[in-house]
Scaffold this motif. Structure first.
Motif, PDB file in Angstrom:
ATOM      1  N   SER A 151       0.849  -1.169  -0.035  1.00  0.00           N
ATOM      2  CA  SER A 151       0.037   0.104  -0.175  1.00  0.00           C
ATOM      3  C   SER A 151       0.909   1.319  -0.125  1.00  0.00           C
ATOM      4  O   SER A 151       1.949   1.034   0.353  1.00  0.00           O
ATOM      5  N   GLY A 152       0.139   2.349  -0.458  1.00  0.00           N
ATOM      6  CA  GLY A 152       1.097   3.484  -0.495  1.00  0.00           C
ATOM      7  C   GLY A 152       1.189   4.448   0.599  1.00  0.00           C
ATOM      8  O   GLY A 152       0.188   4.070   1.642  1.00  0.00           O
ATOM      9  N   PRO A 153       2.153   5.151   0.887  1.00  0.00           N
ATOM     10  CA  PRO A 153       3.107   5.310  -0.161  1.00  0.00           C
ATOM     11  C   PRO A 153       4.241   4.263  -0.146  1.00  0.00           C
ATOM     12  O   PRO A 153       4.630   3.766   0.977  1.00  0.00           O
ATOM     13  N   PHE A 154       4.842   3.919  -1.083  1.00  0.00           N
ATOM     14  CA  PHE A 154       5.692   2.876  -1.089  1.00  0.00           C
ATOM     15  C   PHE A 154       7.218   3.187  -0.966  1.00  0.00           C
ATOM     16  O   PHE A 154       7.767   3.829  -1.797  1.00  0.00           O
ATOM     17  N   VAL A 155       7.742   2.575   0.110  1.00  0.00           N
ATOM     18  CA  VAL A 155       9.033   2.864   0.642  1.00  0.00           C
ATOM     19  C   VAL A 155       9.908   1.954   0.386  1.00  0.00           C
ATOM     20  O   VAL A 155       9.725   0.771   1.533  1.00  0.00           O
ATOM     21  N   VAL A 156      10.411   1.517  -0.564  1.00  0.00           N
ATOM     22  CA  VAL A 156      11.433   0.530  -0.913  1.00  0.00           C
ATOM     23  C   VAL A 156      10.715  -0.931  -0.433  1.00  0.00           C
ATOM     24  O   VAL A 156      11.023  -1.792   0.217  1.00  0.00           O
ATOM     25  N   GLY A 157       9.573  -0.905  -1.027  1.00  0.00           N
ATOM     26  CA  GLY A 157       8.528  -2.228  -1.248  1.00  0.00           C
ATOM     27  C   GLY A 157       7.931  -2.375   0.301  1.00  0.00           C
ATOM     28  O   GLY A 157       7.399  -3.489   0.412  1.00  0.00           O
ATOM     29  N   LYS A 158       7.775  -1.321   1.142  1.00  0.00           N
ATOM     30  CA  LYS A 158       7.122  -1.439   2.397  1.00  0.00           C
ATOM     31  C   LYS A 158       6.268  -0.217   2.483  1.00  0.00           C
ATOM     32  O   LYS A 158       6.557   0.941   1.894  1.00  0.00           O
ATOM     33  N   THR A 159       5.406  -0.228   3.537  1.00  0.00           N
ATOM     34  CA  THR A 159       4.832   1.069   4.042  1.00  0.00           C
ATOM     35  C   THR A 159       4.363   0.858   5.492  1.00  0.00           C
ATOM     36  O   THR A 159       4.634  -0.103   6.124  1.00  0.00           O
ATOM     37  N   SER A 160       3.705   1.813   6.122  1.00  0.00           N
ATOM     38  CA  SER A 160       3.237   1.887   7.474  1.00  0.00           C
ATOM     39  C   SER A 160       1.726   2.717   7.572  1.00  0.00           C
ATOM     40  O   SER A 160       1.532   3.286   6.587  1.00  0.00           O
ATOM     41  N   VAL A 161       1.218   2.348   8.634  1.00  0.00           N
ATOM     42  CA  VAL A 161      -0.013   3.345   9.176  1.00  0.00           C
ATOM     43  C   VAL A 161       0.392   4.571   9.040  1.00  0.00           C
ATOM     44  O   VAL A 161       1.448   5.264   9.451  1.00  0.00           O
ATOM     45  N   GLY A 162      -0.406   5.742   8.083  1.00  0.00           N
ATOM     46  CA  GLY A 162      -0.278   6.880   8.135  1.00  0.00           C
ATOM     47  C   GLY A 162      -1.502   7.701   8.514  1.00  0.00           C
ATOM     48  O   GLY A 162      -2.496   7.142   8.964  1.00  0.00           O
ATOM     49  N   GLY A 163      -1.242   8.954   8.503  1.00  0.00           N
ATOM     50  CA  GLY A 163      -2.607   9.941   8.736  1.00  0.00           C
ATOM     51  C   GLY A 163      -3.211  10.380   7.453  1.00  0.00           C
ATOM     52  O   GLY A 163      -2.724  10.809   6.357  1.00  0.00           O
ATOM     53  N   TYR A 164      -4.535  10.218   7.599  1.00  0.00           N
ATOM     54  CA  TYR A 164      -5.614  10.446   6.456  1.00  0.00           C
ATOM     55  C   TYR A 164      -6.007  11.861   6.572  1.00  0.00           C
ATOM     56  O   TYR A 164      -6.726  11.948   7.790  1.00  0.00           O
ATOM     57  N   SER A 165      -6.222  12.525   5.790  1.00  0.00           N
ATOM     58  CA  SER A 165      -6.607  13.915   5.894  1.00  0.00           C
ATOM     59  C   SER A 165      -7.325  14.340   4.582  1.00  0.00           C
ATOM     60  O   SER A 165      -7.601  13.371   3.675  1.00  0.00           O
ATOM     61  N   GLY A 166      -7.891  15.465   4.268  1.00  0.00           N
ATOM     62  CA  GLY A 166      -8.654  15.748   3.131  1.00  0.00           C
ATOM     63  C   GLY A 166      -9.969  16.106   3.150  1.00  0.00           C
ATOM     64  O   GLY A 166     -10.707  15.566   4.240  1.00  0.00           O
ATOM     65  N   LYS A 167     -10.527  16.271   2.127  1.00  0.00           N
ATOM     66  CA  LYS A 167     -12.117  16.461   2.059  1.00  0.00           C
ATOM     67  C   LYS A 167     -12.965  15.375   2.606  1.00  0.00           C
ATOM     68  O   LYS A 167     -14.047  15.734   3.725  1.00  0.00           O
ATOM     69  N   ALA A 168     -12.550  14.190   2.613  1.00  0.00           N
ATOM     70  CA  ALA A 168     -13.271  12.995   3.087  1.00  0.00           C
ATOM     71  C   ALA A 168     -13.498  12.954   4.683  1.00  0.00           C
ATOM     72  O   ALA A 168     -14.197  12.101   5.222  1.00  0.00           O
ATOM     73  N   VAL A 169     -12.512  13.415   5.328  1.00  0.00           N
ATOM     74  CA  VAL A 169     -12.483  13.444   6.861  1.00  0.00           C
ATOM     75  C   VAL A 169     -13.425  14.518   7.292  1.00  0.00           C
ATOM     76  O   VAL A 169     -13.676  14.468   8.459  1.00  0.00           O
ATOM     77  N   LYS A 170     -14.019  15.324   6.496  1.00  0.00           N
ATOM     78  CA  LYS A 170     -14.636  16.468   7.310  1.00  0.00           C
ATOM     79  C   LYS A 170     -15.977  16.275   7.869  1.00  0.00           C
ATOM     80  O   LYS A 170     -16.174  16.810   9.164  1.00  0.00           O
ATOM     81  N   PRO A 171     -16.775  14.921   7.633  1.00  0.00           N
ATOM     82  CA  PRO A 171     -17.693  14.806   8.323  1.00  0.00           C
ATOM     83  C   PRO A 171     -17.386  14.104   9.871  1.00  0.00           C
ATOM     84  O   PRO A 171     -18.012  14.257  10.620  1.00  0.00           O
ATOM     85  N   ILE A 172     -16.115  13.595   9.930  1.00  0.00           N
ATOM     86  CA  ILE A 172     -15.801  12.626  10.982  1.00  0.00           C
ATOM     87  C   ILE A 172     -15.378  14.083  11.929  1.00  0.00           C
ATOM     88  O   ILE A 172     -15.566  14.176  13.140  1.00  0.00           O
ATOM     89  N   ALA A 173     -14.494  14.991  11.447  1.00  0.00           N
ATOM     90  CA  ALA A 173     -14.191  16.116  12.153  1.00  0.00           C
ATOM     91  C   ALA A 173     -15.232  16.718  12.850  1.00  0.00           C
ATOM     92  O   ALA A 173     -15.126  17.216  14.016  1.00  0.00           O
ATOM     93  N   LEU A 174     -16.098  17.143  11.976  1.00  0.00           N
ATOM     94  CA  LEU A 174     -17.367  18.018  12.391  1.00  0.00           C
ATOM     95  C   LEU A 174     -18.274  17.243  13.521  1.00  0.00           C
ATOM     96  O   LEU A 174     -18.922  17.889  14.458  1.00  0.00           O
TER      97      LEU A 174
END
Length: 502
Positions: A314-337
């Protein structure tokens, strides 16, 4: 009729197709010196009044035979260029709007702000040059990228985006950590920015690893000239245990580190909350009881996205691996509200100042946060997409809204939506609001029929000849799925009637 309807329903789609170029070639090519890029940006970012008012009373586009703006449009290199004359022809049919003087200034945690719009703690506000540019363009303040006593070792790449159909940036993921500048460099940024921009608001976001570090960081950023301190209790992807969202999920740690921060400063303290929790009001209350003056919410949501079909990474791809990251952007607005509303409904938090963030792209998004009780707004992901220039339409769009709705000051809208959110048990359940169909607008595409039959209550069918919807009132439950899926806005809320007794 069909041509008019096309223009009416496609205006936003065409504006959204614009590449939003820097130093836009279309504007440079315009022989009439129209701010073409600005007009399109206004409309795209919910500032319709700003777009309309930038067009002259009689459109000069009609006299342009060669349409040099269209010829210069860079979108033409990858597909069809933006149909600028057609867009402006439609916009010119709208009535111009008079804007009265309104006041966007607001106090937040006792600090005077020229407007409510701040950059949030992230890469968008991480050195002198960036913040100075943002201040020059109209941003009232910055929550500077989180300062610590250490410099993290970053990965590459560190960003990825979630797409849906033709929309390339529904959500955004990052695995970036705190500031990559030394503590001494960051303190110098604070001093220089406060020297050169004394009326702008500097929020120093800090993150310690021990109580002593929290106290020390609070002390040094206070001495450097910060106006507010924001405690980062919520970064979802710090590499070490006991940092970021690991703190925000523990009311005891929130309390301890807030108290430690208070020992080092007299400044207002914001506790930045993690959404990776069920009840945000619990750690928020712990922060307030320990000395925090306000709450900032929400930070990014722990996420995994975009598993590659070939590599299974899964992305972002760091030498064939990744990690859990922070999700943001328009899609999180209802959760924030939702989190904002829940905290403002809590007796112990309803009078606590709130700085809102999470999916804010336009003044309308900011309005929603303010209507639910936020006095301050923070933005990151939208700036990463479109640049600091979005502040123009945030300010102007909010001014037009306040002016046309009888408000004199932005403070008047704070919290006005709270009274309208009640428990599910209190909602009115003895009536149905049926959909209303505009037969002139309807183009007979059948989208409403498909959604109603396959995902609703089979209350619609298509007329065999006109292909327009026919409703069976006995089956319709008033769910309004048809309203939401209609691509030409030919369906709206109609008559509300009492349910018949079973």
């Amino acid at each position: 009729m069909s041509k008019f309807l096309y223009k009416e329903t496609s205006l936003l789609e065409e504006a959204s197709g614009c590449l939003l170029c820097n130093e836009a070639p279309c504007t440079k090519a315009c022989p009439h010196q129209l701010e073409i890029d600005k007009i399109i940006r206004c409309y795209r970012f919910d500032n319709k009044a700003g777009a309309i008012n930038r067009l002259p009373l009689s459109s000069p586009c009609q006299s342009c035979v060669d349409t040099p703006c269209v010829a210069a449009c860079l979108k033409g290199k990858v597909g069809a260029p933006v149909p600028i004359p057609d867009m402006f022809e439609k916009l010119s049919t709208y009535e111009k709007i008079t804007r009265k003087e309104v006041d966007l200034s607001i106090d937040f945690c006792g600090v005077s702000c020229e407007n409510p719009f701040f950059l949030s703690s992230s890469v968008v506000g991480s050195n002198y040059e960036m913040v100075a540019k943002a201040f020059d363009m109209g941003w009232a303040g910055v929550a500077f990228k989180t300062i610590g006593t250490f410099v993290p070792k970053e990965v590459s790449p560190r960003f990825d985006a979630l797409k849906k159909e033709a929309v390339p940036f529904v959500g955004f993921k990052n695995i970036e950590q705190i500031s990559d500048h030394t503590l001494e460099e960051n303190l110098a940024f604070i001093r220089d920015l406060k020297r050169d921009y004394p009326t702008k608001v500097f929020v120093a976001s800090i993150m310690g690893q021990t109580e002593e570090e929290w106290t020390y960081l609070a002390k040094v950023v206070t001495e450097a000239g910060a106006d507010i301190i924001e405690c980062n209790f919520s970064c979802p992807h710090m590499a070490a245990d006991g940092l970021g969202s690991d703190v925000g999920q523990s009311p005891k740690l929130v309390e301890a580190y807030t108290k430690a921060t208070r020992k080092g400063t007299h400044l207002p303290i914001l506790a930045k909350m993690t959404p990776n929790i069920g009840n945000m009001e619990i750690p928020a209350l712990a922060a307030v009881q320990a000395g925090a003056n306000g709450i900032a919410a929400i930070n990014t949501i722990k996420s995994i996205m975009n598993v590659d079909l070939d590599s299974f990474v899964s992305g972002p791809f760091v030498v064939g691996k990744t990690s859990v990251g922070g999700y943001s952007g328009k899609a999180v607005k209802p959760i924030a509200l939702r989190f904002i509303q829940t905290m403002k409904a809590h007796n112990g938090l309803m009078d606590i100042p709130m700085s809102g963030m999470g999916g804010i792209e336009t003044w309308r998004d900011a309005f929603e946060f303010m209507a639910l009780g936020c006095e301050n707004i923070q933005v990151t992901t939208s700036v990463m997409q479109y640049g600091y220039r979005i502040i123009d339409d945030m300010i102007e769009g909010m001014q037009y809204y306040l002016s046309t709705h009888g408000f004199c000051n932005v403070k008047e809208i704070v919290g006005k939506a709270l009274v309208h959110t009640i428990s599910a048990e209190e909602l009115e359940r003895d009536s149905i609001c049926y959909p209303k169909f505009d037969r002139m607008k309807c183009i007979g595409c059948g989208r409403c029929y498909l959604s109603c039959y396959d995902g609703g209550h089979q209350a619609l069918k298509q007329d065999e000849h006109t292909k327009k919807p026919v409703m069976n009132a006995k089956k319709c439950v008033g769910c309004h799925l048809c309203v939401l899926v209609c691509p030409v806005k030919a369906i709206s809320a109609g008559t509300r009637v009492k349910k018949k007794e079973q």
